[in-house]
Design a protein around this motif. Structure first.
Motif, PDB file in Angstrom:
ATOM      1  N   CYS A 199       2.138  11.650 -48.978  1.00  0.00           N
ATOM      2  CA  CYS A 199       0.808  11.169 -49.357  1.00  0.00           C
ATOM      3  C   CYS A 199       0.107  10.596 -48.126  1.00  0.00           C
ATOM      4  N   THR A 236      12.760   9.135 -53.002  1.00  0.00           N
ATOM      5  CA  THR A 236      11.704  10.115 -52.761  1.00  0.00           C
ATOM      6  C   THR A 236      11.744  11.149 -53.887  1.00  0.00           C
ATOM      7  N   ASN A 254       6.048   9.535 -50.524  1.00  0.00           N
ATOM      8  CA  ASN A 254       5.958   8.882 -51.831  1.00  0.00           C
ATOM      9  C   ASN A 254       7.325   8.364 -52.240  1.00  0.00           C
ATOM     10  N   THR A 256       7.345   4.934 -45.422  1.00  0.00           N
ATOM     11  CA  THR A 256       6.713   4.832 -46.739  1.00  0.00           C
ATOM     12  C   THR A 256       5.292   4.276 -46.618  1.00  0.00           C
TER      13      THR A 256
END
Lengths: 489, 93
Positions: free
Chosen positions: A294, A311, A304, A323
């Motif tokens: 993301c 994950t 994500n 992250t």
């Protein structure tokens, strides 16, 4: 072929605060742990220390060092009991599989390089981040370096890179670097912050979790005041100049979007310019493993994760900067959760009880809010390209200038980092686009603002690297086809 | 603070002193040297950029082996460093 056939329970990649916490918690829960780190000593960037303990260390007064010292003692204890193996000065250049996972490593010390393949049932990716760059005229001059470089030289080798150091860019890292230099006895010409730090106060409601960061910040500010270091807010470096190496820097006042507000600029003499525009997380192993990615609050690529640091790939956990960049405190908290989750995945009772896990998860949520407030306050803004003439170098490896990239975007149909790379060679060199991708992506999105998905896919395409560290063909051949002699050439 | 005995190395034949455990880049910079490489196409001088092994701007020739990252490689006694020109494979050109 050097391959350890027996899989380890957990392979932790990276031994900064996140990886170290994960390795210790997983090990203490009863898992066999392999900890792999590119450096000669655990600590990552934040907790970097010399491999030779006799080199004096600056910055030891940071209150958080005690936490890392504690983890190291526990890690040594696990090693003595055979629960933790450490591969130091080792880079992972490939991770694949859906469990068990195959990890390809190479030594990261002096040549010749050696390869080793290891197999793990679960993975914890804690590969950290490096400084993000925005080009400006003269940024390739020797003497212009990232904030991380100054930190590494001082913390890791006890060496000040110059006599008079100017620190510029945006974010709290500037204060940290200035403090490191001052504590090591160096001279800081000025701190040049392109944004308005007081805007953090507007986001005060998100900052309750920052309370444990404030002793550091207060100490940095006191140190700068004591040494009478000029602090220029809403100022930006517009050019670095010198003959063959850095001699002086031009700094100008800018508005909120980083456009210069008047023709006036001031000249600051210095032999080192430390620059920092935030950080880029090293997520390529997660991309190789096909984990769902993301766009993070700071505009960089992140993986994500769920509240267990899992994950989208079963058995792969991530913690720390991968992250979403958020600093050492957040990394420690996420690392503990990741270690516990990896142990639970293996059917082991986590060393952290339910209550402790809940506390850590609350801490992660709080610190993530803080990180988001910092990201929006210290974001990068469009004005950075104003002084980037067609002659300014963008890709340092392949020496591709801004004009070539603009031509590719305006006339050759290049729409993202990947198509710019294919048309201009930008991002194709030694660093594989790690230094220039962020800037090129911004140069592309100027023409047509991409959707959030488009933005993610553009970053993702740039982060797709079949090998995350260079390995010579000769070494690969020796490892995967031993005994086959290369032809004479 | 007392440090361990120093070690000796050279850059292009010029003697340098260092402490064990320091990186090549740190040794060079503590001796006042900021650049030890020129680029492949324009022969522009380069030194340390990222300092942590990511950017490959600080490449140097170490004991005859080109393209070694000065920022992540620790100095050893007797190391012979050479400034790197272009690809560092000058003898093939």
């Amino acid at each position: 072929m050097a391959t350890s056939n027996k899989p380890v329970d957990v392979a932790v990649i990276g031994s900064g605060p996140a990886g170290m916490a994960a390795a210790v918690v997983a090990g203490e829960s009863g898992a066999s742990v392999l900890l792999i780190d590119a450096s000669g000593r655990a600590g990552g960037q934040f907790y970097r220390r010399p491999t030779n303990p006799l080199v004096p260390v600056a910055g030891r007064s940071l209150h958080k060092w005690a936490l890392f010292d504690d983890l190291e003692v526990r890690a040594e204890n696990l090693s003595r009991h055979g629960m933790l193996t450490t591969m130091r000065s080792t880079m992972v250049w490939s991770a694949e599989g859906t469990g068990p996972f195959q990890i390809q490593t190479r030594t990261n010390s002096r040549p010749p390089e050696r390869l080793e393949t290891v197999v793990a049932t679960t993975l914890v990716i804690a590969t950290g981040a490096f400084d993000r760059h925005l080009p400006f005229p003269g940024w390739e001059l020797p003497g212009v370096m990232s904030c991380g470089a100054v930190q590494a030289l001082v913390k890791g080798s006890g060496v000040l890179p110059g006599q008079r150091i100017l620190v510029a860019g945006t974010g709290p890292i500037l204060l940290a670097v200035a403090a490191t230099v001052l504590e090591a006895g160096g001279s800081v010409a000025a701190v040049v912050e392109a944004n308005s730090p007081e805007r953090l106060l507007v986001r005060a409601h998100r900052l309750t979790g920052a309370l444990d960061k404030s002793p550091d910040l207060a100490r940095y500010i006191a140190l700068l005041a004591r040494h009478r270091v000029p602090y220029l807010r809403r100022h930006r470096v517009i050019a670095a100049q010198g003959k063959g190496q850095l001699d002086f820097v031009e700094v100008a006042k800018v508005d909120r979007d980083w456009h210069q507000t008047s023709e006036d600029s001031r000249v600051i003499t210095c032999d080192v310019l430390a620059i920092g525009f935030g950080f880029t997380a090293s997520t390529e192993l997660l991309v190789q493993l096909n984990a769902e990615m993301c766009v993070s609050g700071d505009g960089g690529l992140a993986v994500n994760v769920d509240s267990h640091q899992g994950t989208s790939v079963v058995g792969v956990f991530a913690c720390g900067e991968t992250t979403g960049v958020g600093g050492a405190d957040l990394a420690l908290a996420e690392g503990m959760i990741a270690g516990a989750s990896a142990a639970q995945k293996l059917g082991l009772a986590s060393r952290l009880g339910r209550r402790e896990l809940e506390v850590a998860k609350r801490r992660v949520r709080r610190l993530r809010n803080v990180a988001d407030a910092f990201s929006s306050t210290f974001a990068t803004h469009n004005g950075w390209t104003d002084q980037v003439g067609d002659n300014t170098t963008i890709c340092r490896c392949e020496e591709v200038r801004a004009g070539t990239i603009r031509n590719a975007v305006d006339h050759l149909g290049a729409v993202d980092v990947r198509s710019v790379k294919l048309t201009t060679r930008a991002g194709m060199g030694w660093c594989q686009g790690r230094v220039c991708s962020y800037a090129i992506n911004l140069m592309c999105s100027r023409k047509a603002v991409p959707t959030p998905e488009g933005q993610r896919d553009a970053l993702l395409a740039a982060e797709r690297r079949p090998m995350t560290a260079p390995v010579t063909l000769g070494t690969l051949a020796q490892h995967f086809a031993p005994g086959v002699e290369p032809p004479d050439c | 603070m007392a440090k361990e005995t120093t070690i000796s190395l050279t850059l292009d034949g010029i003697p340098l002193t260092a402490y064990p455990g320091q990186t090549l880049a740190a040794v060079l910079m503590s001796n006042g040297i900021r650049s030890w490489r020129t680029t492949r196409f324009e022969y522009q001088p380069r030194g340390v950029l990222c300092g942590i092994g990511v950017c490959f701007d600080c490449l140097i020739t170490l004991n005859g082996m080109p393209n070694v990252r000065a920022c992540t490689t620790e100095a050893s006694n007797g190391d012979e460093l050479n400034s790197q020109l272009g690809t560092g494979h000058g003898h093939f050109e």
